[in-house]
Design a protein around this motif. Sequence first.
Motif, mmCIF file in Angstrom:
data_model
loop_
_atom_site.group_PDB
_atom_site.id
_atom_site.type_symbol
_atom_site.label_atom_id
_atom_site.label_comp_id
_atom_site.label_asym_id
_atom_site.label_seq_id
_atom_site.Cartn_x
_atom_site.Cartn_y
_atom_site.Cartn_z
ATOM 1 N N SER A 1 -6.335 53.496 -10.071
ATOM 2 C CA SER A 1 -6.610 54.858 -9.956
ATOM 3 C C SER A 1 -5.434 55.376 -8.996
ATOM 4 C CB SER A 1 -8.052 54.986 -9.401
ATOM 5 O OG SER A 1 -8.806 54.917 -10.274
ATOM 6 N N SER B 1 -4.490 42.405 -13.806
ATOM 7 C CA SER B 1 -5.193 43.024 -12.869
ATOM 8 C C SER B 1 -6.113 44.271 -13.289
ATOM 9 C CB SER B 1 -4.404 43.921 -11.751
ATOM 10 O OG SER B 1 -3.461 44.997 -12.458
ATOM 11 N N PRO B 2 -7.168 44.681 -12.792
ATOM 12 C CA PRO B 2 -8.061 45.787 -13.023
ATOM 13 C C PRO B 2 -7.371 47.000 -13.113
ATOM 14 C CG PRO B 2 -8.478 45.070 -11.049
ATOM 15 C CD PRO B 2 -7.618 44.129 -11.453
ATOM 16 N N PRO B 3 -8.020 48.028 -13.844
ATOM 17 C CA PRO B 3 -7.310 49.610 -13.818
ATOM 18 C C PRO B 3 -7.034 49.841 -12.613
ATOM 19 C CG PRO B 3 -9.133 49.465 -15.351
ATOM 20 C CD PRO B 3 -9.126 48.051 -14.716
ATOM 21 N N GLN C 1 0.347 57.590 -19.585
ATOM 22 C CA GLN C 1 -0.519 56.595 -19.001
ATOM 23 C C GLN C 1 -0.679 56.887 -17.537
ATOM 24 O OE1 GLN C 1 -2.116 52.163 -18.465
ATOM 25 N NE2 GLN C 1 -0.440 52.639 -20.004
ATOM 26 N N GLU D 1 -4.764 56.742 -14.452
ATOM 27 C CA GLU D 1 -5.284 55.277 -14.520
ATOM 28 C C GLU D 1 -4.283 54.477 -15.211
ATOM 29 O OE1 GLU D 1 -9.751 54.722 -14.685
ATOM 30 O OE2 GLU D 1 -8.980 53.638 -16.534
ATOM 31 N N ARG E 1 -3.232 50.303 -16.051
ATOM 32 C CA ARG E 1 -3.544 49.090 -16.041
ATOM 33 C C ARG E 1 -2.460 48.025 -15.934
ATOM 34 N NH1 ARG E 1 -7.949 45.894 -17.545
ATOM 35 N NH2 ARG E 1 -9.382 47.640 -18.224
#
Length: 232
Positions: free
Chosen positions: A71, A67-69, A56, A61, A63
């Motif tokens: 980058s 929290s949001p993904p 991952q 990216e 996660r």
Amino acid sequence: MGSPKQLLSTIESALLSPSPTTPAQRIQLMHAIRNSLSSFRSLLSYPPPKSSDRAQVQSREVRLPDSPPISLDDQDVQIALKLSDDLHLNEIDCVRLLVMANQEWSLMGREPLEIIRLAAGLWYTERRDLITALYMLFRAVVLDQGLEADIVSDIQKYLEDLINAGLRQRLVSLIKELNREEPAGLGGPQCERYVLDSRGALVERQAVVCRERLILGHCLVLSVLVVRTSKF
């Protein structure tokens, strides 16, 4: 559960204040240590590297919980994987360390080696805060610090429950683990030898680990005295 830093601050406010502990401080203290029960039971136990999490991170990216993904660029990926290898720490947790380091220090324009040292330093600071918090609880029971008897009694009962749940065995295991020259201990031959502490000072990793072992050793000794105290 709050951070180890918040836990330590709460304990210090309640137990080291020159004035008597207030009812509010006592409530905050017991709330904080009860919320930290799982952290003390699994003392310094962290998720290990995992191939799916490594993949991952390599996908650039990630996660994080709640929290949001996020980058990542190539440098972020390389640093996260290096931290994972050096500290025997899960790759996703290493990304979390990078996020924390950026919030604490602002990593823009810093060299990769400096970022690795800063992130590792934060991790060791988290560990030190947690074991120092435990040490202070032991001191509160074993050493006469002028605390109210009912506060000492509450802390003693809490510590006895931890000891009965296997804390002493965990302390022994940690002391042995931290004596080995491997990523989970003193660090292997390929591991970065230095970390940057909370002041930004360069510190040898082995010195940091030796300090951890010392605090854990004190906790182990005091744990014996806590049990003996309860028998009188």
